[in-house]
Design a protein around this motif. Structure first.
Motif, PDB file in Angstrom:
ATOM      1  N   LEU A 140      -5.860   1.856  -3.100  1.00 37.15           N
ATOM      2  CA  LEU A 140      -5.104   1.770  -1.965  1.00 37.15           C
ATOM      3  C   LEU A 140      -5.684   0.821  -0.784  1.00 37.15           C
ATOM      4  O   LEU A 140      -4.878  -0.003  -0.054  1.00 37.15           O
ATOM      5  CB  LEU A 140      -4.866   3.352  -1.276  1.00 37.15           C
ATOM      6  N   ARG A 161      -6.741  -5.394  -1.387  1.00 36.81           N
ATOM      7  CA  ARG A 161      -5.841  -6.354  -0.840  1.00 36.81           C
ATOM      8  C   ARG A 161      -5.175  -7.305  -1.826  1.00 36.81           C
ATOM      9  O   ARG A 161      -6.266  -8.191  -2.463  1.00 36.81           O
ATOM     10  CB  ARG A 161      -6.418  -7.075   0.391  1.00 36.81           C
ATOM     11  N   THR A 176       0.830  -1.208   0.060  1.00 34.64           N
ATOM     12  CA  THR A 176      -0.243   0.177   0.148  1.00 34.64           C
ATOM     13  C   THR A 176       0.978   1.359   0.077  1.00 34.64           C
ATOM     14  O   THR A 176       0.505   2.294  -0.597  1.00 34.64           O
ATOM     15  CB  THR A 176      -0.895   0.098   1.228  1.00 34.64           C
TER      16      THR A 176
HETATM   17  N1  LIG Z   1      -7.165   0.827   7.590  1.00 36.01           N
HETATM   18  C1  LIG Z   1      -5.929   0.938   7.014  1.00 36.01           C
HETATM   19  N2  LIG Z   1      -5.851  -0.407   6.037  1.00 36.01           N
HETATM   20  C2  LIG Z   1      -4.773  -0.399   5.789  1.00 36.01           C
HETATM   21  C3  LIG Z   1      -3.530   0.667   6.236  1.00 36.01           C
HETATM   22  N3  LIG Z   1      -2.455   0.314   5.500  1.00 36.01           N
HETATM   23  C4  LIG Z   1      -2.671  -0.946   4.783  1.00 36.01           C
HETATM   24  N4  LIG Z   1      -3.982  -1.244   4.634  1.00 36.01           N
HETATM   25  C5  LIG Z   1      -4.580  -2.401   4.042  1.00 36.01           C
HETATM   26  O1  LIG Z   1      -4.223  -3.400   4.609  1.00 36.01           O
HETATM   27  C6  LIG Z   1      -4.229  -4.490   3.580  1.00 36.01           C
HETATM   28  C7  LIG Z   1      -2.726  -5.158   3.525  1.00 36.01           C
HETATM   29  O2  LIG Z   1      -1.857  -4.204   2.929  1.00 36.01           O
HETATM   30  P1  LIG Z   1      -0.652  -4.612   2.110  1.00 36.01           P
HETATM   31  O3  LIG Z   1      -0.087  -3.328   1.645  1.00 36.01           O
HETATM   32  O4  LIG Z   1      -1.186  -5.558   1.088  1.00 36.01           O
HETATM   33  O5  LIG Z   1       0.150  -5.349   2.919  1.00 36.01           O
HETATM   34  P2  LIG Z   1       1.771  -5.875   2.691  1.00 36.01           P
HETATM   35  O6  LIG Z   1       2.583  -5.379   4.038  1.00 36.01           O
HETATM   36  O7  LIG Z   1       2.201  -5.648   1.313  1.00 36.01           O
HETATM   37  O8  LIG Z   1       1.426  -7.395   2.848  1.00 36.01           O
HETATM   38  P3  LIG Z   1       2.027  -8.852   2.293  1.00 36.01           P
HETATM   39  O9  LIG Z   1       2.151  -8.366   0.724  1.00 36.01           O
HETATM   40  O10 LIG Z   1       1.433  -9.805   2.502  1.00 36.01           O
HETATM   41  O11 LIG Z   1       3.521  -8.858   2.836  1.00 36.01           O
HETATM   42  C8  LIG Z   1      -4.648  -3.641   2.320  1.00 36.01           C
HETATM   43  O12 LIG Z   1      -5.929  -4.117   2.303  1.00 36.01           O
HETATM   44  C9  LIG Z   1      -4.393  -2.128   2.795  1.00 36.01           C
HETATM   45  O13 LIG Z   1      -5.502  -1.515   1.886  1.00 36.01           O
HETATM   46  C10 LIG Z   1      -4.078   1.525   6.901  1.00 36.01           C
HETATM   47  O14 LIG Z   1      -2.999   2.259   7.415  1.00 36.01           O
HETATM   48  N5  LIG Z   1      -5.131   1.463   7.251  1.00 36.01           N
END
Ligand SMILES: Nc1nc2c(ncn2[C@@H]2O[C@H](COP(=O)(O)OP(=O)(O)OP(=O)(O)O)[C@@H](O)[C@H]2O)c(=O)[nH]1
Ligand SMILES: [Mg+2]
Length: 480
Positions: free
Chosen positions: A292, A295, A111
């Motif tokens: 954003l 997932r 994200t």
């Molecule tokens: N509410 C909220 N959701 C968030 C925030 N940051 C990320 N997300 C959500 O959390 C989910 C996981 O985020 P990712 O960015 O896919 O996580 P990652 O660290 O890349 O995960 P992996 O690829 O499995 O290592 C996504 O659906 C995002 O939209 C935040 O600050 N607040």
């Protein structure tokens, strides 16, 4: 890159562009998968059989064989030439900045990467936006399946919900079609297990699916086009179910049955049901905020090359390395610690009451501290600027306001106030102490509280990060 080139040299039947994009090619996605992933999908034995001399070969057969060999050599030469060009190109376009994103799964790394793309390469981001609809659609049908599974084990449900269960049953096939599509390469061949059958997560390797909307319907992409047809068909079904989707989420018995789940559905990744009326409408185009929130789980390690569009960085290329964060993938991180200028470590502060998906005996906050300690002590990252992002403070805030007691999960917090600011300050202190203990060279640490799904608030953090980068003197920047 060299590895990928090597593969192409020995495997003329492998389409180069399918596994690798030159930084200079007019790519839609600016992204490439690092070689370690590429190698896993190629069967070297089958791709390049050695030719053995053929006994009793007739003159005509010999002629055909020699012709085939000449043709193979031409292809090989062309490929080697292209590899050389790739190498030269890569040298010319060596990224000015290399940023590494680390943190546990679902911490928000990808994200944050999308925030970088939105801010610094808005045209490329906009070009990919339509493709995210398939991910958002899959996120929605996964949430629906989750609800239907919960309802299936409920002792009794109202008549209306029984009707909705039947009406929404076509979404099962939609889920399958979208999952297969997203986990396929551009020839429609699956390259990863689409997803955990029972989970909500969408597992995909690489970003090939993003090129879908811009591909022409040529014979060579026929299979892919079929997959595209299925995605469009899935979309039609979702639109036809729109009213029932809205009704399902609005039904009070659904909320009642979901109560008591360890992580409420609306706090889970990729939750869009509260906006399903808008998203399931015909003509829906994902907004930046939708992208954003979507997932998709990162598999392996991806290096994204951002050709900067902003005036101050115009002409520069920034490389952002995004990794899969679950435990099984962490061993793959270390080779990418080389040549890094800046580390962005994401710790999801909202996860204090959750355990790892891959090991239900490990608290997620505890796990974040462990990774942080390891990363801070890494000699390979000794001269790298560290930025700590205490992410998902919005979910932390919602959890605390809903009455969840932080001290029940982090006993050392004792009788401090169960309030967001106090918890954030406490966690920041803990992370800083670990950093100071593990760091020997007195380098600075930059800490920010972030909500990565809020692009406006994140843009302010990115501006601070950019300041550090633009000074060109990463290690000497002041503590923020
Ligand atoms: N509410 C909220 N959701 C968030 C925030 N940051 C990320 N997300 C959500 O959390 C989910 C996981 O985020 P990712 O960015 O896919 O996580 P990652 O660290 O890349 O995960 P992996 O690829 O499995 O290592 C996504 O659906 C995002 O939209 C935040 O600050 N607040
Ligand atoms: Mg990710």
């Amino acid at each position: 890159m060299v590895f990928s080139g090597h593969l192409r040299a020995i495997s003329p039947r492998t389409d180069n562009r399918s596994t690798f994009q030159s930084p200079s090619s007019p790519s839609l996605t600016n992204s490439r998968i690092v070689p370690s992933i590429v190698t896993s999908s190629v069967d070297l034995d089958n791709e390049w059989p050695l030719m053995s001399p053929i006994e009793n070969e007739t003159g005509a057969q010999r002629e055909r064989r020699l012709e085939a060999e000449r043709e193979a050599k031409c292809i090989n030469d062309a490929i080697e030439h292209e590899i050389e060009q790739d190498r030269a190109e890569r040298k010319r376009h060596k990224p000015e900045v290399k940023i590494l994103l680390l943190g546990q799964a679902e911490s928000g790394k990808s994200t944050m990467l999308r925030n970088f793309q939105l801010k610094f390469t808005p045209t490329a981001f906009a070009a990919e936006r339509a493709a995210w609809r398939a991910v958002i659609d899959l996120n929605i049908v996964r949430s629906v399946r989750y609800i239907l599974d919960v309802l299936a084990s409920a002792p009794a449900i109202p008549e209306e919900l029984r009707r909705l269960r039947v009406a929404l049953s076509p979404l099962r096939s939609v889920e399958e079609a979208l999952a297969i599509f997203l986990a396929s390469d551009e020839h429609g061949r699956p390259v990863a297990r689409p997803a955990d059958e029972h989970g909500l997560d969408v597992k995909v390797r690489g970003s090939r699916w993003k090129t879908l909307f811009n591909r022409s319907m040529t014979e060579s992409t026929r299979q892919y086009t079929q997959a595209y047809e299925e995605v469009l068909n899935a979309r039609r079904i979702i639109e036809a179910c729109r009213d029932d989707l809205v009704a399902l989420w609005a039904h009070p018995a659904v909320k009642e049955n979901l109560e008591g789940q360890s992580v409420p559905l609306q706090f889970q990744s990729g939750f869009f049901l509260d906006q399903v009326g808008r998203i399931a409408s015909s003509g829906y185009e994902p907004s930046s905020d939708d992208v954003l929130k979507a997932r998709i789980q990162t598999q392996g390690v991806e290096e994204h090359l951002l050709k900067m569009e902003t005036a101050a960085e115009s002409g520069q290329t920034w490389a952002i390395v995004d990794v899969g964060g679950n435990r099984h993938q962490r061993a793959a991180w270390i080779p990418y610690f080389d040549d890094v200028n800046m580390l962005l470590f994401l710790a999801p502060v909202s996860a204090f009451d959750q355990t790892l998906a891959e090991d239900s005996s490990v608290n997620r906050l505890w796990d974040s501290f462990l990774i942080w300690r390891t990363v801070c002590s890494s000699k390979l990252l000794r001269d790298v600027s560290f930025i700590l992002l205490l992410n998902k403070y919005d979910i932390l805030d919602a959890k605390l306001k809903s009455g969840i007691q932080f001290a029940s999960h982090v006993t050392s917090y004792k009788r401090r106030p169960n309030e967001t600011e106090a918890v954030l300050t406490y966690l920041k202190e803990k992370f800083v102490i670990i950093f100071r203990q593990a760091t020997t060279n007195n380098r600075p640490l930059h800490v920010h509280y972030t909500c990565a799904t809020d692009s406006r608030a994140t843009a302010i953090v990115l501006a601070r990060i950019r300041e550090v980068i633009l000074t060109g003197n990463f290690m000497n920047a002041d503590l923020l």
